[in-house]
Motif scaffolding. Structure first.
Motif, mmCIF file in Angstrom:
data_model
loop_
_atom_site.group_PDB
_atom_site.id
_atom_site.type_symbol
_atom_site.label_atom_id
_atom_site.label_comp_id
_atom_site.label_asym_id
_atom_site.label_seq_id
_atom_site.Cartn_x
_atom_site.Cartn_y
_atom_site.Cartn_z
ATOM 1 N N ALA A 78 0.851 -1.185 0.000
ATOM 2 C CA ALA A 78 0.000 0.000 0.000
ATOM 3 C C ALA A 78 0.884 1.231 0.000
ATOM 4 N N MET A 79 0.358 2.289 -0.594
ATOM 5 C CA MET A 79 1.175 3.481 -0.735
ATOM 6 C C MET A 79 0.410 4.705 -0.241
ATOM 7 N N PHE A 81 0.419 8.765 -0.620
ATOM 8 C CA PHE A 81 0.974 9.759 -1.530
ATOM 9 C C PHE A 81 1.168 11.114 -0.860
ATOM 10 N N LEU A 156 4.438 1.882 1.569
ATOM 11 C CA LEU A 156 5.324 2.837 0.919
ATOM 12 C C LEU A 156 4.779 4.237 1.209
#
Lengths: 368, 276
Positions: A78-79, A81, A156
């Motif tokens: 999973a990211m 942003f 991330l």
């Protein structure tokens, strides 16, 4: 949770090599921070791990599985942003549930996970709001919640705090550290803020021009920078660099800047002997240059008389820029020292913490 | 900005005059449609409501089968507007999100060129095509040739370009494929643009006269603009302006209703965007 491995990863955009020979293993449950100035390739590296960018060459594996050709959704990561990238037309609940819905997770399971994540992040009462109705810090939490509900193998983070104001950033930084402790997850985190890197990371990866400059625990990187770039990038105010010569006199080594001379402590000397009578870059951190405490100086602390050029009181201390001959450097002195601009000042340089760099390769000469 | 009293008065005067100028023909049409044939020609013109309202409207409605024409116009206007939105959404999506496919720029320029050619220039080749397809006098002929929309493609493309790339990336991480991203993320975000395009295209289609005239030949396939023309030239005698105006008012109603319905969400859409 899983280990992330990058092996000789390269990335080229048209003719530019953005990431070069990137080899790194992020251990299971480790918090690794990629740090560097903008354009150093840290975000691209993160996006390659996410699968949002293809690698030009090299291999990326997550949890032992090579993922070079696995689409992002199947990498089980999973990211978060920088812009949060929340879906503006969905409320907080749907923002968090969207990824799970796409994966066909049963409705009651989605509900359970979203509510649990909301509770962890303290946003339970915001679930029906839309992103536009949230503050920056709340949006940030929702973005993290969206990652948490997925229960991925790794997280991330792409500069997640850089859109927050200074106070909130400090608060969220602490919460991130707590969150990592609680989730026990592998995290790769990108930032250009070296304080974030220092405070959050198990290990820091300093990057420049697409290349890894140094990898190590924060304090090690701070105390034993591998080269001039790392030395200057980590630490604020940044390290002083003075062009000097290394000379030998009566069995001792001296850092000779023509207008000043500082003795190299005996225990540091052996590592530098090979560079005697050569130009070197002398590095010393501002906190290792203080006002002179008295006539008797401790072992390895050398006196230096300089002239104050700029004086910046920041409350707890005063940061001064001083000159000696043609050299200028910064020092951190006590606010009790009454000096004005253009006054001479007696300083004490802690040579135990000195660094030397090769002027050509800029690599550290320290045999630490 | 502080507005002075003079400026405020000036602005109001300008606005009121503009409204009068714009609204007068409509008002006059309404008044005329309530008078008898003779009264509609009287001089000075009458500015009060007459007594022939129902009679005029019934005549207009029956003389040219206006009900059927209104139905046709509404049908093709809705179909074309919807078709244009759908096609231009997909085209803009391809242009914005599908990297560098071959001939991307060429295609885009070609689409833009169609925008520069008005319908009359394309009318002969399009006519031949429609005839070859055997679509003469059908709803296909009235709708499909209008489906492609450079305006719409351009509008959506410009909007998609303002959607942050992170949103597309986030959707990819969330396991949404391209089409899901389009329907679940882009389409809801494009709502205001879709409504605007719908309104513009509905009125554009509603006002079509030449094309429907040449591709239809039976009365049941005609559209409302042709109906108005038929009212005008229907009889040997002088134009019955009272009846024509009644027809005109009726022809105005469907776009007006659409406008009133959409106006609310349209304004709301703009307000939402301000909020961001």
């Amino acid at each position: 949770m899983a280990e992330i491995k990058l092996d000789q990863v390269n990335k080229r955009f048209k003719k530019n090599w953005v990431v070069r020979d990137f080899t790194l293993t992020v251990a299971d449950k480790e918090f690794v921070v990629l740090v560097g100035p903008s354009g150093c390739g840290k975000s691209t590296t993160l996006r390659m791990i996410a699968g949002l960018e293809e690698v030009t060459s090299g291999e990326i594996s997550i949890g032992g599985r090579v993922v070079n050709h696995v689409p992002p959704k199947d990498r089980d990561i999973a990211m978060v942003f920088q812009s949060y990238a929340l879906y503006p037309h969905m409320n907080v609940y749907k923002n968090m549930a969207f990824g799970l819905m796409n994966r066909g997770v049963p409705r009651d399971e989605i509900d359970r996970r979203v509510k649990q994540a909301a509770e962890i992040l303290g946003i339970s009462d915001l679930l029906q709001r839309r992103p536009a109705q949230l503050s920056g810090g709340q949006r940030q939490r929702v973005a993290m919640g969206r990652a948490i509900v997925r229960d991925p193998q790794a997280f991330l983070f792409d500069e997640p705090l850089s859109n927050l104001d200074a106070k909130l950033r400090v608060q969220m930084r602490a919460e991130l550290a707590k969150l990592h402790e609680r989730l026990q997850s592998t995290i790769v985190y990108v930032t250009h803020d070296q304080i974030e890197a220092m405070t959050l990371a198990d290990r820091i990866v300093v990057m420049k021009d697409g290349k890894i400059m140094q990898v190590g625990p924060p304090l090690e990187v701070y105390e034993r920078p591998a080269n001039r770039f790392v030395a200057g990038f980590i630490g604020s105010p940044s390290m002083n660099f003075l062009d000097v010569r290394l000379v030998e006199e009566a069995g001792d080594l001296w850092v000779d800047g023509e207008s000043f001379r500082l003795k190299v402590p005996r225990h540091r000397a052996p590592a530098f002997r090979g560079h005697v009578n050569r130009p070197v870059i002398f590095g010393i951190r501002p906190e290792d240059v203080k006002e002179r405490p008295g006539d008797a100086l401790p072992e390895g602390v050398e006196p230096l008389r300089a002239e104050v050029d700029v004086r910046e009181p920041i409350g707890s201390e005063v940061i001064i820029t001083a000159t000696v001959g043609s050299h200028a450097f910064t020092a951190r002195i006590s606010p009790n020292v009454a000096v004005r601009v253009h006054d001479p000042i007696d300083l004490a340089v802690n040579m135990n913490k000195m660094h030397l760099f090769d002027p050509e390769s800029e690599q550290a000469l320290n045999g630490l | 900005m502080q507005i002075t009293r003079t400026q405020s008065v000036l602005a109001h005067v300008t606005l009121i005059v503009s409204i009068l100028v714009i609204a007068f023909p409509v008002f006059f049409a309404l008044i005329t449609s309530t008078h008898s044939f003779q009264e509609s020609f009287s001089f000075p013109p009458k500015f009060h409501v007459g007594s022939h309202l129902l009679e005029n409207y019934r005549t207009a409605w029956e003389r040219v089968n206006l009900g059927r024409l209104l139905f046709n116009s509404t049908l093709i206007s809705v179909a074309v507007s919807a078709g244009k939105i759908l096609l231009s959404l997909l085209a803009a999506f391809a242009f914005t999100y599908f990297g560098d496919f071959r001939g991307k720029t060429t295609f885009f320029i070609l689409i833009l060129i169609t925008h520069m050619l008005p319908l009359p220039i394309r009318i002969v080749p399009t006519f031949e095509l429609v005839e070859d397809f055997g679509w003469m006098n059908t709803y296909y002929a009235l709708t499909i040739p209008f489906f492609a929309s450079a305006t719409g493609t351009l509008l959506f493309r410009q909007f998609f370009l303002t959607v942050p790339n992170d949103l597309a990336d986030a959707a990819r991480m969330d396991g949404a494929g391209p089409m899901k991203f389009l329907w679940k993320i882009l389409v809801p975000l494009s709502k205001t643009n879709m409504l605007a395009l719908f309104m513009i295209e509905f009125i554009y289609m509603w006002n079509q006269y030449l094309w429907p005239l040449i591709v239809t030949h039976t009365d049941d396939m005609r559209v409302v603009q042709i109906g108005l023309k038929m009212l005008l030239a229907g009889e040997e005698q002088a134009a019955e302006w009272n009846v024509i105006m009644a027809g005109t008012i009726l022809a105005m109603l469907p776009p007006l209703i659409i406008l009133l319905i959409l106006q609310g969400s349209f304004v709301k859409g703009f307000a939402m965007r301000q909020e961001k």
